[in-house]
Write a protein that holds these residues in place. Structure first.
Motif, PDB file in Angstrom:
ATOM      1  N   PRO A 104      77.753  72.948  32.742  1.00 23.29           N
ATOM      2  CA  PRO A 104      77.866  72.144  30.990  1.00 23.29           C
ATOM      3  C   PRO A 104      77.033  72.270  30.821  1.00 23.29           C
ATOM      4  N   LEU A 105      77.145  72.809  29.205  1.00 22.23           N
ATOM      5  CA  LEU A 105      76.297  72.961  28.326  1.00 22.23           C
ATOM      6  C   LEU A 105      76.125  71.588  27.366  1.00 22.23           C
ATOM      7  N   PRO A 106      74.850  71.391  27.812  1.00 24.61           N
ATOM      8  CA  PRO A 106      74.257  70.350  27.011  1.00 24.61           C
ATOM      9  C   PRO A 106      74.792  69.705  26.083  1.00 24.61           C
ATOM     10  N   SER A 107      74.610  71.077  24.517  1.00 20.47           N
ATOM     11  CA  SER A 107      74.310  70.878  24.105  1.00 20.47           C
ATOM     12  C   SER A 107      75.879  70.491  23.058  1.00 20.47           C
ATOM     13  N   GLY A 108      76.024  70.270  21.641  1.00 19.48           N
ATOM     14  CA  GLY A 108      77.173  70.289  21.129  1.00 19.48           C
ATOM     15  C   GLY A 108      78.137  68.977  21.443  1.00 19.48           C
ATOM     16  N   LEU A 109      79.515  68.700  20.573  1.00 22.12           N
ATOM     17  CA  LEU A 109      80.333  68.002  20.636  1.00 22.12           C
ATOM     18  C   LEU A 109      81.069  67.353  21.866  1.00 22.12           C
ATOM     19  N   GLY A 110      81.181  68.549  21.909  1.00 22.40           N
ATOM     20  CA  GLY A 110      82.476  68.609  22.622  1.00 22.40           C
ATOM     21  C   GLY A 110      81.783  68.921  24.226  1.00 22.40           C
ATOM     22  N   GLY A 111      83.485  68.881  24.966  1.00 19.08           N
ATOM     23  CA  GLY A 111      82.160  70.477  26.361  1.00 19.08           C
ATOM     24  C   GLY A 111      82.838  71.602  25.984  1.00 19.08           C
ATOM     25  N   ALA A 112      81.839  72.243  27.173  1.00 16.96           N
ATOM     26  CA  ALA A 112      81.561  73.342  27.123  1.00 16.96           C
ATOM     27  C   ALA A 112      80.811  73.939  28.217  1.00 16.96           C
ATOM     28  N   TYR A 113      81.517  74.735  29.021  1.00 15.36           N
ATOM     29  CA  TYR A 113      80.977  75.065  30.003  1.00 15.36           C
ATOM     30  C   TYR A 113      81.075  76.920  29.641  1.00 15.36           C
ATOM     31  N   VAL A 114      79.407  76.964  30.795  1.00 15.89           N
ATOM     32  CA  VAL A 114      78.625  78.859  30.985  1.00 15.89           C
ATOM     33  C   VAL A 114      79.271  79.347  32.500  1.00 15.89           C
ATOM     34  N   PHE A 115      80.102  80.158  32.314  1.00 18.62           N
ATOM     35  CA  PHE A 115      79.711  81.028  33.635  1.00 18.62           C
ATOM     36  C   PHE A 115      79.055  82.141  33.787  1.00 18.62           C
ATOM     37  N   ARG A 116      78.854  82.171  35.452  1.00 17.74           N
ATOM     38  CA  ARG A 116      77.601  82.817  35.527  1.00 17.74           C
ATOM     39  C   ARG A 116      78.214  83.766  36.519  1.00 17.74           C
ATOM     40  N   ASN A 117      77.450  85.064  36.482  1.00 17.50           N
ATOM     41  CA  ASN A 117      78.567  85.998  37.318  1.00 17.50           C
ATOM     42  C   ASN A 117      77.009  85.674  38.800  1.00 17.50           C
ATOM     43  N   LYS A 118      77.293  86.675  39.520  1.00 17.81           N
ATOM     44  CA  LYS A 118      76.792  86.001  41.134  1.00 17.81           C
ATOM     45  C   LYS A 118      75.540  86.692  41.233  1.00 17.81           C
ATOM     46  N   ASN A 119      74.515  87.447  40.099  1.00 19.43           N
ATOM     47  CA  ASN A 119      73.422  87.003  39.170  1.00 19.43           C
ATOM     48  C   ASN A 119      72.564  86.949  38.993  1.00 19.43           C
ATOM     49  N   GLY A 120      73.903  84.982  38.030  1.00 19.45           N
ATOM     50  CA  GLY A 120      72.961  84.815  37.376  1.00 19.45           C
ATOM     51  C   GLY A 120      73.261  85.525  35.830  1.00 19.45           C
ATOM     52  N   THR A 121      74.108  86.287  35.553  1.00 17.83           N
ATOM     53  CA  THR A 121      73.532  86.331  33.972  1.00 17.83           C
ATOM     54  C   THR A 121      74.847  85.836  33.831  1.00 17.83           C
ATOM     55  N   ASN A 122      74.503  85.331  32.033  1.00 17.14           N
ATOM     56  CA  ASN A 122      75.990  84.155  31.830  1.00 17.14           C
ATOM     57  C   ASN A 122      76.569  84.985  31.171  1.00 17.14           C
ATOM     58  N   ILE A 123      77.790  85.075  31.321  1.00 17.30           N
ATOM     59  CA  ILE A 123      79.685  86.042  30.757  1.00 17.30           C
ATOM     60  C   ILE A 123      80.213  85.514  30.192  1.00 17.30           C
ATOM     61  N   ALA A 124      80.519  83.879  30.638  1.00 18.70           N
ATOM     62  CA  ALA A 124      81.191  83.622  29.125  1.00 18.70           C
ATOM     63  C   ALA A 124      81.624  82.198  28.865  1.00 18.70           C
ATOM     64  N   VAL A 125      81.992  81.871  27.628  1.00 18.76           N
ATOM     65  CA  VAL A 125      81.928  80.305  27.521  1.00 18.76           C
ATOM     66  C   VAL A 125      82.966  79.575  27.562  1.00 18.76           C
ATOM     67  N   ALA A 126      83.669  79.019  27.993  1.00 19.75           N
ATOM     68  CA  ALA A 126      84.829  78.084  27.759  1.00 19.75           C
ATOM     69  C   ALA A 126      84.825  76.722  27.592  1.00 19.75           C
ATOM     70  N   LYS A 127      85.588  76.569  26.637  1.00 21.62           N
ATOM     71  CA  LYS A 127      85.981  74.896  26.078  1.00 21.62           C
ATOM     72  C   LYS A 127      86.956  74.732  26.188  1.00 21.62           C
ATOM     73  N   PRO A 128      87.497  73.517  26.649  1.00 18.51           N
ATOM     74  CA  PRO A 128      89.041  72.910  26.603  1.00 18.51           C
ATOM     75  C   PRO A 128      89.469  71.964  26.124  1.00 18.51           C
ATOM     76  N   VAL A 129      90.239  72.502  25.112  1.00 21.99           N
ATOM     77  CA  VAL A 129      91.400  71.979  24.840  1.00 21.99           C
ATOM     78  C   VAL A 129      91.015  69.596  25.057  1.00 21.99           C
ATOM     79  N   ASP A 130      91.531  69.685  25.973  1.00 23.88           N
ATOM     80  CA  ASP A 130      90.880  67.919  26.031  1.00 23.88           C
ATOM     81  C   ASP A 130      89.369  67.832  26.365  1.00 23.88           C
ATOM     82  N   GLU A 131      88.588  68.945  25.692  1.00 19.59           N
ATOM     83  CA  GLU A 131      87.594  67.777  25.954  1.00 19.59           C
ATOM     84  C   GLU A 131      87.124  68.246  24.191  1.00 19.59           C
ATOM     85  N   GLU A 132      87.333  68.591  23.109  1.00 19.60           N
ATOM     86  CA  GLU A 132      86.905  68.627  22.348  1.00 19.60           C
ATOM     87  C   GLU A 132      86.777  67.528  21.196  1.00 19.60           C
TER      88      GLU A 132
END
Length: 432
Positions: A104-132
């Motif tokens: 989970p990302l602490p910043s912002g007003l909505g729910g947002a999550y960072v995906f990392r690969n197995k090496n720990g590199t950030n690859i994507a950000v997901a923002k669920p509709v029901d957590e806006e």
């Protein structure tokens, strides 16, 4: 495209019965977004029973049992296509298969999550509709409202920012402004679910490696091209929230220094664009010196080739749940941009004409709003239609909506608008 993952044995082949059908979210409508108003933790269980959702016979079936979600998380593309999107989804699927949990990302007003690969590199950000922001499942104390109600920006409803993220990517032709690859996806993943049986509809965007955001560095560092490209996009989409924090300073490999005038920016967070009516935009770049520099030949060529009617058809096809009133805002703003650029106006002048002013503690309509109000008032309007759409068009100060116009009225408005704007720009030329 749907991917199933076995966390112990990698990708797991699907098993399907002869009658196996996945009800994909290929044709969302607004009734779907308003399901589950009293028990929002299970909205998609109702969604799978809705008759108005397109059923795909070519996509493997995704079971919905809690046990299956825990052992075999899944990700499915709902909207979005092309090699960059498929590559992004596969990378996220591999990360899920490796047992990596979204953070989970602490910043912002909505729910947002960072995906990392197995090496720990950030690859994507997901923002669920029901957590806006303001949505029922918002994790930051800003929840409690059902989908479809007015959001933080009243011209953009709760639960509808994700489709705007996708729309911005689709409208950034050729990556002109650099909007990262974005898709609408469905996660069947325990880490996203309040209960094991609730899949998550979310926007998914490629993570952009960056050293700073624009607010942490002075604007003199940023290239003119980068500022113009973002500004052109913002004007077309009537972005209500282009602040310094959602312009990222591009991080180049093996280059830790930032040189004045050549540093590039990457725009993110487009959930507050394409409002349902003419709202007050916020352009951080408006008073930057780069915005007062005339458009280059290549920028003018890009603007002149924009076709708002083709773009509208793209949105109707690729983002069918985006409301027609928002698509009409895109058309009006793009026509305005094209004519302003042809008249020789710079980015700052165009942005200023679209922005409301505060004087003596009161807000006044923008020049664009005044133009649209005059043109719209000259159109004969069916009183019955007006009464039926009064709630949509009566949006407070400057709340000028085009959604209450029938097709004939809309075409007449566009014809008169183009002529009126041409006269406005000719008058500005004479004054200068």
């Amino acid at each position: 495209m749907a991917v199933a993952i076995d966390q112990h044995h990698g990708f797991k082949p699907f098993s399907r019965s002869q009658r196996c059908k996945l009800q994909s979210f290929g044709h969302l409508d607004h009734n779907l977004l308003e399901l589950g108003q009293t028990s929002f933790s299970h909205p998609f269980e109702l969604a799978f029973e809705a008759d108005n959702i397109h059923r795909s016979f070519s996509t493997p079936c995704l079971p919905l049992s809690g046990e299956d979600l825990n052992s075999h998380p899944r990700i499915e593309i709902v909207r979005g296509s092309g090699a960059p999107i498929h590559a992004l989804v596969v990378e996220v699927a591999i990360a899920m298969a490796s047992g990596v949990q979204p953070t989970p990302l602490p910043s912002g007003l909505g729910g947002a999550y960072v995906f990392r690969n197995k090496n720990g590199t950030n690859i994507a950000v997901a923002k669920p509709v029901d957590e806006e922001p303001l949505a029922m499942n918002n994790p930051k104390g800003l929840g409690g409202h059902v989908l479809g109600q007015p959001g933080l920006k009243r011209s953009i409803r709760i639960g509808e920012t994700g489709i705007r993220e996708l729309a911005a990517y689709l409208l950034d032709h050729g990556g002109f402004a650099g909007v990262p690859p974005t898709a609408l996806v469905k996660f069947s993943h325990a880490s996203f679910s309040i209960t094991d049986a609730a899949p998550k509809l979310a926007s998914l965007q490629r993570f952009v490696g960056h050293g700073f955001d624009a607010g942490e560095l002075g604007p003199s560092l940023f290239s003119v091209d980068s500022v113009h490209q973002i500004g052109i996009l913002d004007i077309r989409l009537l972005n209500l929230d282009r602040h310094a924090g959602n312009m990222l300073v591009m991080k180049h490999d093996n280059n830790t220094s930032y040189v004045s005038g050549v540093t590039d920016l990457v725009p993110i967070d487009h959930g507050f664009c394409l409002p349902e009516w003419l709202d007050d935009p916020y352009f951080e770049w408006l008073h930057w010196p780069q915005a007062s520099i005339p458009f280059s030949d290549s920028e003018f060529e890009y603007i002149s080739k924009l076709d708002p009617f083709k773009e509208a058809e793209v949105l109707r096809t690729e983002v069918p749940s985006l409301r027609e009133s928002s698509i009409r805002v895109l058309i009006v703003c793009t026509i305005f941009l094209k004519q302003a650029a042809a008249a020789g106006l710079c980015l700052a002048e165009i942005g200023q004409m679209m922005t409301r002013e505060f004087c003596g503690g009161e807000e006044s309509q923008s020049e664009l709003e005044n133009i649209c109000l005059q043109v719209k008032s000259s159109i004969p309007h069916n009183e019955k239609d007006k009464e039926e759409t009064e709630g949509e068009s009566n949006c407070g100060i400057g709340g000028i909506s085009f959604g209450d116009l029938n097709q004939g009225e809309w075409e007449l408005f566009l014809d008169n608008f183009s002529k009126f704007v041409l006269g406005v720009f000719e008058e500005k030329k004479c004054k200068n």
